[in-house]
Scaffold this motif. Sequence first.
Motif, PDB file in Angstrom:
ATOM      1  N   HIS A 244       0.844  -1.192   0.000  1.00  0.00           N
ATOM      2  CA  HIS A 244       0.000   0.000   0.000  1.00  0.00           C
ATOM      3  C   HIS A 244       0.879   1.240   0.000  1.00  0.00           C
ATOM      4  O   HIS A 244       1.924   1.273   0.644  1.00  0.00           O
ATOM      5  CB  HIS A 244      -0.894  -0.018   1.249  1.00  0.00           C
ATOM      6  N   GLN A 245       0.428   2.269  -0.721  1.00  0.00           N
ATOM      7  CA  GLN A 245       1.209   3.505  -0.778  1.00  0.00           C
ATOM      8  C   GLN A 245       1.169   4.282   0.536  1.00  0.00           C
ATOM      9  O   GLN A 245       2.124   4.975   0.876  1.00  0.00           O
ATOM     10  CB  GLN A 245       0.653   4.414  -1.893  1.00  0.00           C
ATOM     11  N   ASN A 246       0.064   4.156   1.292  1.00  0.00           N
ATOM     12  CA  ASN A 246      -0.153   5.026   2.447  1.00  0.00           C
ATOM     13  C   ASN A 246      -0.264   4.305   3.784  1.00  0.00           C
ATOM     14  O   ASN A 246      -0.467   4.962   4.807  1.00  0.00           O
ATOM     15  CB  ASN A 246      -1.436   5.855   2.251  1.00  0.00           C
ATOM     16  N   VAL A 247      -0.169   2.988   3.778  1.00  0.00           N
ATOM     17  CA  VAL A 247      -0.324   2.230   5.015  1.00  0.00           C
ATOM     18  C   VAL A 247       0.722   1.114   5.049  1.00  0.00           C
ATOM     19  O   VAL A 247       0.927   0.418   4.050  1.00  0.00           O
ATOM     20  CB  VAL A 247      -1.732   1.609   5.135  1.00  0.00           C
ATOM     21  N   VAL A 248       1.378   0.930   6.208  1.00  0.00           N
ATOM     22  CA  VAL A 248       2.405  -0.117   6.393  1.00  0.00           C
ATOM     23  C   VAL A 248       2.220  -0.753   7.770  1.00  0.00           C
ATOM     24  O   VAL A 248       2.030  -0.024   8.758  1.00  0.00           O
ATOM     25  CB  VAL A 248       3.822   0.490   6.276  1.00  0.00           C
ATOM     26  N   PRO A 249       2.262  -2.091   7.859  1.00  0.00           N
ATOM     27  CA  PRO A 249       2.332  -3.091   6.785  1.00  0.00           C
ATOM     28  C   PRO A 249       0.946  -3.425   6.244  1.00  0.00           C
ATOM     29  O   PRO A 249       0.029  -3.695   7.004  1.00  0.00           O
ATOM     30  CB  PRO A 249       2.957  -4.293   7.495  1.00  0.00           C
ATOM     31  N   TYR A 250       0.824  -3.401   4.962  1.00  0.00           N
ATOM     32  CA  TYR A 250      -0.469  -3.597   4.304  1.00  0.00           C
ATOM     33  C   TYR A 250      -0.158  -4.168   2.934  1.00  0.00           C
ATOM     34  O   TYR A 250      -0.107  -3.446   1.940  1.00  0.00           O
ATOM     35  CB  TYR A 250      -1.165  -2.230   4.180  1.00  0.00           C
ATOM     36  N   GLY A 265      -4.336  -1.684   9.416  1.00  0.00           N
ATOM     37  CA  GLY A 265      -4.853  -0.377   9.039  1.00  0.00           C
ATOM     38  C   GLY A 265      -4.622   0.746  10.027  1.00  0.00           C
ATOM     39  O   GLY A 265      -4.856   1.914   9.695  1.00  0.00           O
ATOM     40  N   ASN A 266      -4.169   0.446  11.264  1.00  0.00           N
ATOM     41  CA  ASN A 266      -3.939   1.522  12.223  1.00  0.00           C
ATOM     42  C   ASN A 266      -2.906   1.069  13.254  1.00  0.00           C
ATOM     43  O   ASN A 266      -2.473  -0.088  13.262  1.00  0.00           O
ATOM     44  CB  ASN A 266      -5.254   1.953  12.897  1.00  0.00           C
ATOM     45  N   ASP A 267      -2.543   1.988  14.138  1.00  0.00           N
ATOM     46  CA  ASP A 267      -1.468   1.705  15.102  1.00  0.00           C
ATOM     47  C   ASP A 267      -1.886   0.650  16.120  1.00  0.00           C
ATOM     48  O   ASP A 267      -1.064  -0.160  16.558  1.00  0.00           O
ATOM     49  CB  ASP A 267      -1.046   2.992  15.807  1.00  0.00           C
ATOM     50  N   SER A 268      -3.157   0.643  16.499  1.00  0.00           N
ATOM     51  CA  SER A 268      -3.631  -0.367  17.435  1.00  0.00           C
ATOM     52  C   SER A 268      -3.509  -1.759  16.831  1.00  0.00           C
ATOM     53  O   SER A 268      -3.068  -2.709  17.490  1.00  0.00           O
ATOM     54  CB  SER A 268      -5.079  -0.075  17.835  1.00  0.00           C
ATOM     55  N   GLN A 269      -3.888  -1.879  15.565  1.00  0.00           N
ATOM     56  CA  GLN A 269      -3.760  -3.163  14.881  1.00  0.00           C
ATOM     57  C   GLN A 269      -2.294  -3.560  14.739  1.00  0.00           C
ATOM     58  O   GLN A 269      -1.962  -4.751  14.815  1.00  0.00           O
ATOM     59  CB  GLN A 269      -4.434  -3.104  13.510  1.00  0.00           C
ATOM     60  N   PHE A 270      -1.418  -2.578  14.575  1.00  0.00           N
ATOM     61  CA  PHE A 270       0.003  -2.907  14.472  1.00  0.00           C
ATOM     62  C   PHE A 270       0.522  -3.480  15.793  1.00  0.00           C
ATOM     63  O   PHE A 270       1.312  -4.430  15.798  1.00  0.00           O
ATOM     64  CB  PHE A 270       0.821  -1.676  14.074  1.00  0.00           C
ATOM     65  N   ARG A 271       0.059  -2.947  16.887  1.00  0.00           N
ATOM     66  CA  ARG A 271       0.481  -3.499  18.175  1.00  0.00           C
ATOM     67  C   ARG A 271      -0.002  -4.938  18.328  1.00  0.00           C
ATOM     68  O   ARG A 271       0.739  -5.815  18.806  1.00  0.00           O
ATOM     69  CB  ARG A 271      -0.044  -2.617  19.322  1.00  0.00           C
ATOM     70  N   SER A 272      -1.229  -5.191  17.905  1.00  0.00           N
ATOM     71  CA  SER A 272      -1.752  -6.561  17.956  1.00  0.00           C
ATOM     72  C   SER A 272      -0.986  -7.476  17.013  1.00  0.00           C
ATOM     73  O   SER A 272      -0.696  -8.637  17.334  1.00  0.00           O
ATOM     74  CB  SER A 272      -3.239  -6.565  17.593  1.00  0.00           C
ATOM     75  N   PHE A 273      -0.648  -6.946  15.859  1.00  0.00           N
ATOM     76  CA  PHE A 273       0.124  -7.704  14.875  1.00  0.00           C
ATOM     77  C   PHE A 273       1.481  -8.109  15.456  1.00  0.00           C
ATOM     78  O   PHE A 273       1.895  -9.274  15.353  1.00  0.00           O
ATOM     79  CB  PHE A 273       0.305  -6.840  13.626  1.00  0.00           C
ATOM     80  N   VAL A 324      -7.060 -11.661  17.356  1.00  0.00           N
ATOM     81  CA  VAL A 324      -6.644 -10.378  17.941  1.00  0.00           C
ATOM     82  C   VAL A 324      -7.023  -9.197  17.048  1.00  0.00           C
ATOM     83  O   VAL A 324      -6.587  -8.070  17.270  1.00  0.00           O
ATOM     84  CB  VAL A 324      -5.128 -10.367  18.238  1.00  0.00           C
ATOM     85  N   GLY A 325      -7.845  -9.461  16.015  1.00  0.00           N
ATOM     86  CA  GLY A 325      -8.397  -8.364  15.225  1.00  0.00           C
ATOM     87  C   GLY A 325      -7.478  -7.797  14.168  1.00  0.00           C
ATOM     88  O   GLY A 325      -7.669  -6.651  13.749  1.00  0.00           O
ATOM     89  N   VAL A 326      -6.503  -8.572  13.726  1.00  0.00           N
ATOM     90  CA  VAL A 326      -5.635  -8.113  12.642  1.00  0.00           C
ATOM     91  C   VAL A 326      -6.253  -8.563  11.312  1.00  0.00           C
ATOM     92  O   VAL A 326      -6.372  -9.768  11.072  1.00  0.00           O
ATOM     93  CB  VAL A 326      -4.213  -8.680  12.784  1.00  0.00           C
ATOM     94  N   PRO A 327      -6.656  -7.638  10.451  1.00  0.00           N
ATOM     95  CA  PRO A 327      -7.250  -8.039   9.178  1.00  0.00           C
ATOM     96  C   PRO A 327      -6.247  -8.826   8.334  1.00  0.00           C
ATOM     97  O   PRO A 327      -5.110  -8.389   8.123  1.00  0.00           O
ATOM     98  CB  PRO A 327      -7.599  -6.706   8.505  1.00  0.00           C
ATOM     99  N   CYS A 328      -6.671  -9.989   7.859  1.00  0.00           N
ATOM    100  CA  CYS A 328      -5.781 -10.838   7.085  1.00  0.00           C
ATOM    101  C   CYS A 328      -6.614 -11.806   6.280  1.00  0.00           C
ATOM    102  O   CYS A 328      -7.817 -11.969   6.530  1.00  0.00           O
ATOM    103  CB  CYS A 328      -4.825 -11.610   8.000  1.00  0.00           C
ATOM    104  N   GLY A 329      -5.972 -12.452   5.329  1.00  0.00           N
ATOM    105  CA  GLY A 329      -6.715 -13.426   4.560  1.00  0.00           C
ATOM    106  C   GLY A 329      -5.870 -14.073   3.496  1.00  0.00           C
ATOM    107  O   GLY A 329      -4.770 -13.610   3.177  1.00  0.00           O
ATOM    108  N   PRO A 330      -6.384 -15.150   2.913  1.00  0.00           N
ATOM    109  CA  PRO A 330      -5.673 -15.863   1.853  1.00  0.00           C
ATOM    110  C   PRO A 330      -5.879 -15.188   0.499  1.00  0.00           C
ATOM    111  O   PRO A 330      -6.738 -14.318   0.348  1.00  0.00           O
ATOM    112  CB  PRO A 330      -6.333 -17.241   1.882  1.00  0.00           C
ATOM    113  N   ILE A 331      -5.102 -15.586  -0.483  1.00  0.00           N
ATOM    114  CA  ILE A 331      -5.312 -15.178  -1.870  1.00  0.00           C
ATOM    115  C   ILE A 331      -5.936 -16.369  -2.570  1.00  0.00           C
ATOM    116  O   ILE A 331      -5.292 -17.403  -2.748  1.00  0.00           O
ATOM    117  CB  ILE A 331      -3.990 -14.759  -2.529  1.00  0.00           C
ATOM    118  N   GLN A 332      -7.197 -16.220  -2.957  1.00  0.00           N
ATOM    119  CA  GLN A 332      -7.959 -17.358  -3.459  1.00  0.00           C
ATOM    120  C   GLN A 332      -8.163 -17.286  -4.963  1.00  0.00           C
ATOM    121  O   GLN A 332      -8.274 -16.198  -5.536  1.00  0.00           O
ATOM    122  CB  GLN A 332      -9.328 -17.429  -2.775  1.00  0.00           C
TER     123      GLN A 332
END
Length: 397
Positions: A244-250, A265-273, A324-332
Amino acid sequence: MTEPRRAPLAGVRVLDLSRVLAGPFCAQNLADLGADVIKVERPGTGDDTRAWGPPYLRDEQGQDTSESAYYLSTNRNKRSIAIDLSTPEGAQAVRKIASQCDVLIENFKVGGLKQYGLDYESLKDDMPGLIYCSITGFGQDGPFASRPGYDFMIQGMGGLMSITGERDDQPGGGPQKAGVAVTDVITGLYASMAILGALHERNRSGKGQYIDLALLDCHVAMLANQTLNYMTSGVAPGRAGNAHQNVVPYQVFKTSDGHMIAAVGNDSQFRSFCKAIERPELATDERYVTNSKRIQNRDTLIPMLEEILASRTRDEWIAAFEPVGVPCGPIQTIDQVFDHPQVKARELWKEVPHPLGGVSPTTANPIRYSDTPIEYRRHAPTLGEHTDEILREFGLK
């Protein structure tokens, strides 16, 4: 007992003079909402996409029919009439049908319908309530107005291919088009929205109007944050591969047995990640504590994460991230998409009866109304299937 509510566009009649994708996709959206859509096609050949196969719909014996999958994808819930516009009789018949329609959609070249007396200027005085939507490559004015425009070339001209694909300094780097005709699809969606807005305004004014939609305009508008990245910084964004151009890691990460997407998508998710990958100290590292800093220090952060994520399987990481609420998924692959339990639960695979194939599959419309659900009333029509019916209906036979 309360009578059931009618479909949102029940009672609206649409004359569809378009072909291929953007116009038919718009008309299908309106048909799904309950409009009576009459598709006008050339006798003998019909919509160009009828021949855009294989694959074709198969009959009950497993043999190909005349209906391509491409055509089926954008023409359900319509009626087809085969009329030759190049004859005075054909043009006059279409004009009479138009006089009893609320909306006309066309994607002829600029001025192409004037010779038949079916352009907006020729119709508007006799049909003041008509909403007339023209879809072209470049619009009705400007130096490119007379040029043909196709999705692939617009993806290049409109900037999408400059930001799609692997970075130029990486193996396989270079311009890449999207895997579906996104320009046509987004133009069809804008056309649907524009027509709905014009219908609503007509309820106040009693007057129709002309809608000028260009593939290039819709494509540039579709670029959203990427155009604003340039407009606010003066720096044109480039290709970033699957990052992503504006979000890391994404981005896409390679695991020990394949690939997965992590969309932090945000700093809270990064801490969970970071906690999930057992590296909590990264979340408090001054270089990575905020998204802005992670963008600045992408080149040091991402290689570390790539090494960590390569140590386990895709499904192991997904199992660690999801709780822990980190958005993720497979490539199907698309077959895997339709086998996914969520896709099955949402019933995105539909089937309608078809005279040639027994049944015809169709992808569900994603709109979910609580009280007026989308109805799959008709299969994509065979060429001229409703010609006699429509001619009688409009007193032409």
